[in-house]
Design an enzyme around this catalytic site. Structure first.
Site, PDB file in Angstrom:
ATOM      1  N   LYS A 217      -3.745   3.604   3.367  1.00 35.43           N
ATOM      2  CA  LYS A 217      -4.383   3.578   2.270  1.00 35.43           C
ATOM      3  C   LYS A 217      -4.516   4.957   2.539  1.00 35.43           C
ATOM      4  CE  LYS A 217      -7.565  -0.825   2.014  1.00 35.43           C
ATOM      5  NZ  LYS A 217      -8.503  -1.346   1.704  1.00 35.43           N
TER       6      LYS A 217
ATOM      7  N   SER B  34      -7.251  -5.954   3.139  1.00 36.62           N
ATOM      8  CA  SER B  34      -8.087  -4.517   4.060  1.00 36.62           C
ATOM      9  C   SER B  34      -7.220  -3.958   5.615  1.00 36.62           C
ATOM     10  CB  SER B  34      -8.998  -5.879   5.021  1.00 36.62           C
ATOM     11  OG  SER B  34      -9.858  -4.712   5.966  1.00 36.62           O
ATOM     12  N   ALA B  35      -7.804  -2.855   5.553  1.00 37.07           N
ATOM     13  CA  ALA B  35      -7.212  -1.894   7.430  1.00 37.07           C
ATOM     14  C   ALA B  35      -7.945  -2.138   8.433  1.00 37.07           C
ATOM     15  CB  ALA B  35      -7.959  -0.663   6.791  1.00 37.07           C
TER      16      ALA B  35
ATOM     17  N   GLU C 235     -11.639  -3.196  -5.166  1.00 36.21           N
ATOM     18  CA  GLU C 235     -11.958  -1.835  -4.069  1.00 36.21           C
ATOM     19  C   GLU C 235     -13.344  -1.071  -4.049  1.00 36.21           C
ATOM     20  OE1 GLU C 235     -10.922   0.023  -1.685  1.00 36.21           O
ATOM     21  OE2 GLU C 235      -8.779  -0.538  -0.221  1.00 36.21           O
ATOM     22  N   ASP C 236     -13.507  -1.016  -3.017  1.00 36.86           N
ATOM     23  CA  ASP C 236     -14.650   0.417  -3.230  1.00 36.86           C
ATOM     24  C   ASP C 236     -14.517   1.785  -3.074  1.00 36.86           C
ATOM     25  OD1 ASP C 236     -14.629  -0.266  -0.209  1.00 36.86           O
ATOM     26  OD2 ASP C 236     -16.288   0.548  -0.163  1.00 36.86           O
TER      27      ASP C 236
ATOM     28  N   ASP D  61     -10.146  -6.041  -0.663  1.00 38.58           N
ATOM     29  CA  ASP D  61     -10.143  -4.552   0.546  1.00 38.58           C
ATOM     30  C   ASP D  61     -11.762  -6.176   1.068  1.00 38.58           C
ATOM     31  OD1 ASP D  61     -10.721  -2.880   2.090  1.00 38.58           O
ATOM     32  OD2 ASP D  61     -12.468  -2.321   1.223  1.00 38.58           O
ATOM     33  N   LEU D  62     -12.032  -5.781   2.143  1.00 35.88           N
ATOM     34  CA  LEU D  62     -12.724  -6.103   2.961  1.00 35.88           C
ATOM     35  C   LEU D  62     -14.471  -5.711   2.941  1.00 35.88           C
ATOM     36  CD1 LEU D  62     -12.242  -8.388   6.080  1.00 35.88           C
ATOM     37  CD2 LEU D  62     -14.864  -7.116   5.380  1.00 35.88           C
ATOM     38  N   ASP D  63     -14.402  -4.433   3.617  1.00 38.79           N
ATOM     39  CA  ASP D  63     -15.130  -3.941   4.143  1.00 38.79           C
ATOM     40  C   ASP D  63     -15.633  -2.897   2.485  1.00 38.79           C
ATOM     41  OD1 ASP D  63     -15.648  -4.250   6.846  1.00 38.79           O
ATOM     42  OD2 ASP D  63     -14.086  -2.217   7.538  1.00 38.79           O
TER      43      ASP D  63
ATOM     44  N   LYS E 113     -14.362   5.387   5.108  1.00 38.93           N
ATOM     45  CA  LYS E 113     -14.155   4.520   4.561  1.00 38.93           C
ATOM     46  C   LYS E 113     -12.639   4.098   4.399  1.00 38.93           C
ATOM     47  CE  LYS E 113     -18.995   3.296   2.864  1.00 38.93           C
ATOM     48  NZ  LYS E 113     -19.921   3.360   1.779  1.00 38.93           N
TER      49      LYS E 113
ATOM     50  N   THR F  60     -19.407  -3.735   6.122  1.00 41.87           N
ATOM     51  CA  THR F  60     -19.993  -3.366   7.745  1.00 41.87           C
ATOM     52  C   THR F  60     -19.662  -2.230   8.126  1.00 41.87           C
ATOM     53  OG1 THR F  60     -17.434  -3.519   7.594  1.00 41.87           O
ATOM     54  CG2 THR F  60     -18.349  -5.651   8.819  1.00 41.87           C
TER      55      THR F  60
HETATM   56  P1  B16 Z   1     -10.559  -1.590  12.522  1.00 44.19           P
HETATM   57  P2  B16 Z   1     -10.798  -1.833   4.547  1.00 44.19           P
HETATM   58  C1  B16 Z   1     -11.872  -0.585   6.693  1.00 44.19           C
HETATM   59  O1  B16 Z   1     -11.296  -1.707   5.941  1.00 44.19           O
HETATM   60  C2  B16 Z   1     -13.348  -0.222   6.768  1.00 44.19           C
HETATM   61  O2  B16 Z   1     -13.646   0.679   5.907  1.00 44.19           O
HETATM   62  C3  B16 Z   1     -12.409   1.431   7.950  1.00 44.19           C
HETATM   63  O3  B16 Z   1     -13.978   2.416   7.588  1.00 44.19           O
HETATM   64  C4  B16 Z   1     -12.710   1.304   9.320  1.00 44.19           C
HETATM   65  O4  B16 Z   1     -12.142   1.852   9.904  1.00 44.19           O
HETATM   66  C5  B16 Z   1     -10.954   0.376   8.654  1.00 44.19           C
HETATM   67  O5  B16 Z   1     -10.970  -1.129   8.120  1.00 44.19           O
HETATM   68  C6  B16 Z   1     -10.382   0.090  10.274  1.00 44.19           C
HETATM   69  O6  B16 Z   1     -11.081  -0.987  10.438  1.00 44.19           O
HETATM   70  O7  B16 Z   1     -10.756  -0.252  13.607  1.00 44.19           O
HETATM   71  O8  B16 Z   1     -11.607  -2.358  12.190  1.00 44.19           O
HETATM   72  O9  B16 Z   1      -9.213  -2.232  12.221  1.00 44.19           O
HETATM   73  O10 B16 Z   1     -12.491  -1.198   3.678  1.00 44.19           O
HETATM   74  O11 B16 Z   1     -10.083  -1.677   4.166  1.00 44.19           O
HETATM   75  O12 B16 Z   1     -11.444  -3.412   4.858  1.00 44.19           O
HETATM   76 MG    MG Z   2     -13.610  -1.019   1.730  1.00 44.14          MG
END
Ligand code: B16
Ligand code: MG
Length: 219
Positions: free
Chosen positions: A146, A115-116, A170-171, A8-10, A44, A16
């Site tokens: 997810k 990552s989402a 993942e977090d 996962d990224l964030d 998140k 972020t």
């Molecule tokens: P974007 P992850 C997620 O990243 C974030 O945790 C979540 O807060 C955010 O809304 C989502 O990505 C979409 O991000 O708007 O940049 O497409 O934790 O799955 O890496």
């Molecule tokens: Mg995350």
């Protein structure tokens, strides 16, 4: 044998969440919807449109906007978010992540991103780690976010590996559920309460050690 790691990224590679919060907060203020950091925690790992829907629900505004208007609101937030992430540098890698990625490379274990975030590739470039990732799952192509397992199943497929040959990191609670449902060994970063369903959990990214994870995953 573990041959791949899917990250996962964030919240795992970098944090972020604060930038997401600032950008959502600006939009929520404009719409006069109360949003605080605690509510931001619920966003998140949740996709951009699902996040907007949750914020609109806080303000009892779910039925007010058309799909086009919601897309415009989500775009507005994303434009602000993109400006904020321009400040990300390699120093923003979370503790222990640079070492973990180096150890994975040395061990010949292949790495994917699940990552989402549609901004994932830009953030990885800013962090200086794009070259270390063999493949990135495109969140725009997913039917379900997810906790659905789709994103991690795709990550394993893109590495040409079976779920049993992979580890997912993942977090978010929804992220751990996604990894588990994909049949992948789940590693969680966070509190015991949030990471209760993880196969192996640590409190901080600095505790993510390759040898420890491999030992747990192959037990
Ligand atoms: P974007 P992850 C997620 O990243 C974030 O945790 C979540 O807060 C955010 O809304 C989502 O990505 C979409 O991000 O708007 O940049 O497409 O934790 O799955 O890496
Ligand atoms: Mg995350």
């Amino acid at each position: 044998m573990i041959k791949g790691f899917i990250f996962d990224l964030d919240g795992v590679l970098t944090d972020t969440a604060e930038y997401h919060y600032q950008a959502w907060k600006k939009l929520a203020d404009k719409l006069m919807i109360p949003l605080d950091r605690e509510m931001n925690e619920q966003l998140k790992g949740i996709s951009r449109m699902d996040s907007l829907n949750r914020i609109l629900a806080i303000g009892n505004r779910t039925e007010v906007y058309s799909i086009e208007e919601k897309e415009q609101l989500a775009d507005e937030k994303n434009e602000d978010y993109k400006k904020l992430i321009l400040t990300v540098t390699p120093a923003d890698l979370l503790p222990g992540i640079a070492d973990l990625l180096t150890d994975l490379k040395a061990a010949g274990i292949r790495v994917a991103l699940a990552s989402a975030s549609k901004n994932g590739p830009v953030i990885m470039d800013r962090l200086g780690i794009s070259d270390l990732f063999e493949t990135v799952v495109d969140p725009a192509e997913l039917k379900n976010g997810k906790p659905d397992p789709e994103i991690f199943i795709k990550g394993a497929k893109q590495l040409n590996l079976t779920p049993k040959e992979c580890v997912g990191v993942e977090d978010a609670k929804a992220g751990i559920e996604s990894i588990n449902a994909a049949g992948i060994f789940s590693v969680g970063v966070g509190t015991k309460e949030m990471m209760g369903k993880a196969d192996y959990a640590v409190a901080e990214t600095s505790e993510l050690k390759l040898a420890d994870i491999l030992k747990k995953a192959t037990n």
